[in-house]
Design a protein around this motif. Structure first.
Motif, PDB file in Angstrom:
ATOM      1  N   LEU A  52       4.036  -0.813  -9.837  1.00 48.38           N
ATOM      2  CA  LEU A  52       5.090  -2.011  -9.973  1.00 48.38           C
ATOM      3  C   LEU A  52       4.647  -3.327  -9.470  1.00 48.38           C
ATOM      4  O   LEU A  52       4.830  -4.218 -10.154  1.00 48.38           O
ATOM      5  CB  LEU A  52       6.426  -1.506  -9.490  1.00 48.38           C
ATOM      6  CG  LEU A  52       6.958  -0.228 -10.234  1.00 48.38           C
ATOM      7  CD1 LEU A  52       8.437   0.210  -9.764  1.00 48.38           C
ATOM      8  CD2 LEU A  52       6.822  -0.528 -11.879  1.00 48.38           C
ATOM      9  N   VAL A  53       4.138  -3.312  -8.432  1.00 47.63           N
ATOM     10  CA  VAL A  53       3.755  -4.773  -7.633  1.00 47.63           C
ATOM     11  C   VAL A  53       2.772  -5.377  -8.699  1.00 47.63           C
ATOM     12  O   VAL A  53       2.693  -6.760  -8.771  1.00 47.63           O
ATOM     13  CB  VAL A  53       3.190  -4.292  -6.161  1.00 47.63           C
ATOM     14  CG1 VAL A  53       2.716  -5.610  -5.495  1.00 47.63           C
ATOM     15  CG2 VAL A  53       4.194  -3.866  -5.256  1.00 47.63           C
TER      16      VAL A  53
ATOM     17  N   MET B   1       8.932  -9.907  -5.300  1.00 47.83           N
ATOM     18  CA  MET B   1       8.163  -8.406  -5.367  1.00 47.83           C
ATOM     19  C   MET B   1       9.019  -7.965  -6.356  1.00 47.83           C
ATOM     20  O   MET B   1      10.223  -8.057  -6.655  1.00 47.83           O
ATOM     21  CB  MET B   1       8.538  -7.981  -4.216  1.00 47.83           C
ATOM     22  CG  MET B   1       7.701  -8.553  -2.950  1.00 47.83           C
ATOM     23  SD  MET B   1       5.883  -8.238  -3.180  1.00 47.83           S
ATOM     24  CE  MET B   1       5.506  -6.705  -2.623  1.00 47.83           C
ATOM     25  N   CYS B   2       8.169  -7.021  -7.234  1.00 48.78           N
ATOM     26  CA  CYS B   2       8.699  -6.323  -8.359  1.00 48.78           C
ATOM     27  C   CYS B   2       8.862  -4.929  -8.031  1.00 48.78           C
ATOM     28  O   CYS B   2       8.481  -3.941  -8.997  1.00 48.78           O
ATOM     29  CB  CYS B   2       7.846  -6.778  -9.523  1.00 48.78           C
ATOM     30  SG  CYS B   2       8.444  -8.108 -10.082  1.00 48.78           S
ATOM     31  N   GLU B   3       9.244  -4.549  -6.790  1.00 52.85           N
ATOM     32  CA  GLU B   3       9.324  -2.887  -6.793  1.00 52.85           C
ATOM     33  C   GLU B   3      10.698  -2.543  -7.306  1.00 52.85           C
ATOM     34  O   GLU B   3      11.476  -3.435  -7.583  1.00 52.85           O
ATOM     35  CB  GLU B   3       9.226  -2.803  -5.061  1.00 52.85           C
ATOM     36  CG  GLU B   3      10.444  -3.088  -4.287  1.00 52.85           C
ATOM     37  CD  GLU B   3      10.697  -4.554  -4.386  1.00 52.85           C
ATOM     38  OE1 GLU B   3       9.612  -5.375  -4.461  1.00 52.85           O
ATOM     39  OE2 GLU B   3      11.900  -4.869  -4.042  1.00 52.85           O
ATOM     40  N   ALA B   4      10.954  -1.259  -7.071  1.00 51.71           N
ATOM     41  CA  ALA B   4      12.203  -0.883  -7.459  1.00 51.71           C
ATOM     42  C   ALA B   4      12.573   0.470  -6.779  1.00 51.71           C
ATOM     43  O   ALA B   4      11.565   0.620  -5.774  1.00 51.71           O
ATOM     44  CB  ALA B   4      12.134  -0.137  -8.903  1.00 51.71           C
ATOM     45  N   VAL B  21       9.781   0.790  -3.976  1.00 48.23           N
ATOM     46  CA  VAL B  21       8.659   1.861  -4.563  1.00 48.23           C
ATOM     47  C   VAL B  21       7.766   1.080  -5.324  1.00 48.23           C
ATOM     48  O   VAL B  21       8.269   0.170  -6.121  1.00 48.23           O
ATOM     49  CB  VAL B  21       9.301   2.816  -5.348  1.00 48.23           C
ATOM     50  CG1 VAL B  21       8.053   3.751  -6.084  1.00 48.23           C
ATOM     51  CG2 VAL B  21      10.080   3.675  -4.509  1.00 48.23           C
ATOM     52  N   ASP B  22       6.502   1.017  -4.702  1.00 51.19           N
ATOM     53  CA  ASP B  22       5.531   0.482  -5.619  1.00 51.19           C
ATOM     54  C   ASP B  22       4.742   1.238  -6.588  1.00 51.19           C
ATOM     55  O   ASP B  22       4.823   1.054  -7.740  1.00 51.19           O
ATOM     56  CB  ASP B  22       4.438  -0.147  -4.710  1.00 51.19           C
ATOM     57  CG  ASP B  22       3.025  -0.764  -5.503  1.00 51.19           C
ATOM     58  OD1 ASP B  22       3.154  -0.959  -6.639  1.00 51.19           O
ATOM     59  OD2 ASP B  22       2.268  -0.729  -4.680  1.00 51.19           O
ATOM     60  N   ASP B  35       5.801   3.384  -1.345  1.00 51.63           N
ATOM     61  CA  ASP B  35       6.678   2.268  -1.149  1.00 51.63           C
ATOM     62  C   ASP B  35       5.655   0.870  -0.917  1.00 51.63           C
ATOM     63  O   ASP B  35       4.485   1.195  -0.712  1.00 51.63           O
ATOM     64  CB  ASP B  35       7.809   2.484  -0.289  1.00 51.63           C
ATOM     65  CG  ASP B  35       7.432   2.300   1.308  1.00 51.63           C
ATOM     66  OD1 ASP B  35       6.295   2.140   1.672  1.00 51.63           O
ATOM     67  OD2 ASP B  35       8.458   2.557   2.151  1.00 51.63           O
ATOM     68  N   ILE B  36       6.083  -0.094  -0.750  1.00 52.85           N
ATOM     69  CA  ILE B  36       5.055  -1.170  -0.788  1.00 52.85           C
ATOM     70  C   ILE B  36       4.523  -1.324   0.643  1.00 52.85           C
ATOM     71  O   ILE B  36       3.619  -1.985   0.911  1.00 52.85           O
ATOM     72  CB  ILE B  36       6.139  -2.583  -0.915  1.00 52.85           C
ATOM     73  CG1 ILE B  36       7.174  -2.789   0.117  1.00 52.85           C
ATOM     74  CG2 ILE B  36       6.323  -2.786  -2.524  1.00 52.85           C
ATOM     75  CD1 ILE B  36       7.983  -4.313   0.026  1.00 52.85           C
ATOM     76  N   TYR B  37       5.002  -0.622   1.662  1.00 51.55           N
ATOM     77  CA  TYR B  37       4.508  -0.431   2.879  1.00 51.55           C
ATOM     78  C   TYR B  37       3.542   0.682   3.153  1.00 51.55           C
ATOM     79  O   TYR B  37       3.123   0.977   4.271  1.00 51.55           O
ATOM     80  CB  TYR B  37       5.607  -0.162   4.042  1.00 51.55           C
ATOM     81  CG  TYR B  37       6.612  -1.285   3.759  1.00 51.55           C
ATOM     82  CD1 TYR B  37       6.367  -2.777   4.349  1.00 51.55           C
ATOM     83  CD2 TYR B  37       7.733  -1.256   3.672  1.00 51.55           C
ATOM     84  CE1 TYR B  37       7.013  -3.658   4.428  1.00 51.55           C
ATOM     85  CE2 TYR B  37       8.831  -2.117   3.422  1.00 51.55           C
ATOM     86  CZ  TYR B  37       8.569  -3.426   3.775  1.00 51.55           C
ATOM     87  OH  TYR B  37       9.351  -4.503   3.827  1.00 51.55           O
TER      88      TYR B  37
END
Lengths: 62, 62
Positions: A52-53, B1-4, B21-22, B35-37
């Motif tokens: 998604l990123v 950021m375009c996570e969800a 969530v990425d 996730d983004i981390y």
């Protein structure tokens, strides 16, 4: 906006199917993709990966 | 950021599973959420719906 682009992966290639996808819903007829304008496509495919990123939805033919 | 955010839907209820969530990748062991981390969760579930403009990934137990 946090939409993504849907690509169909075929081996090494990725074909752009639909841009600015908002909704993805599995249905009996296939995967329903709907963009932010409400335009819809149904495709016989499954979700292979979401990134998604990177704004990517990767699909693969069923 | 375009996570969800990923939610597990159970009837009328939606339980928050993982925020920001990425990546979502179906694997043999279940659905891998990252996730983004880079934090990961694997859950025995399928994707029920993506609603990216609402930043929602709706899952359902397999």
């Amino acid at each position: 906006m946090c939409e993504a682009n849907a690509y169909l992966r075929d081996g090494e290639k990725e074909e752009l199917l639909l841009e600015m996808v908002d909704k993805v819903i599995p249905t009996e007829d296939g995967l329903l993709l709907e963009d932010i304008y409400g335009r819809r496509k149904i495709i016989k495919a499954r979700i292979k990966e979401l990134a998604l990123v990177e704004h990517k939805i990767i699909l693969e033919r069923e």
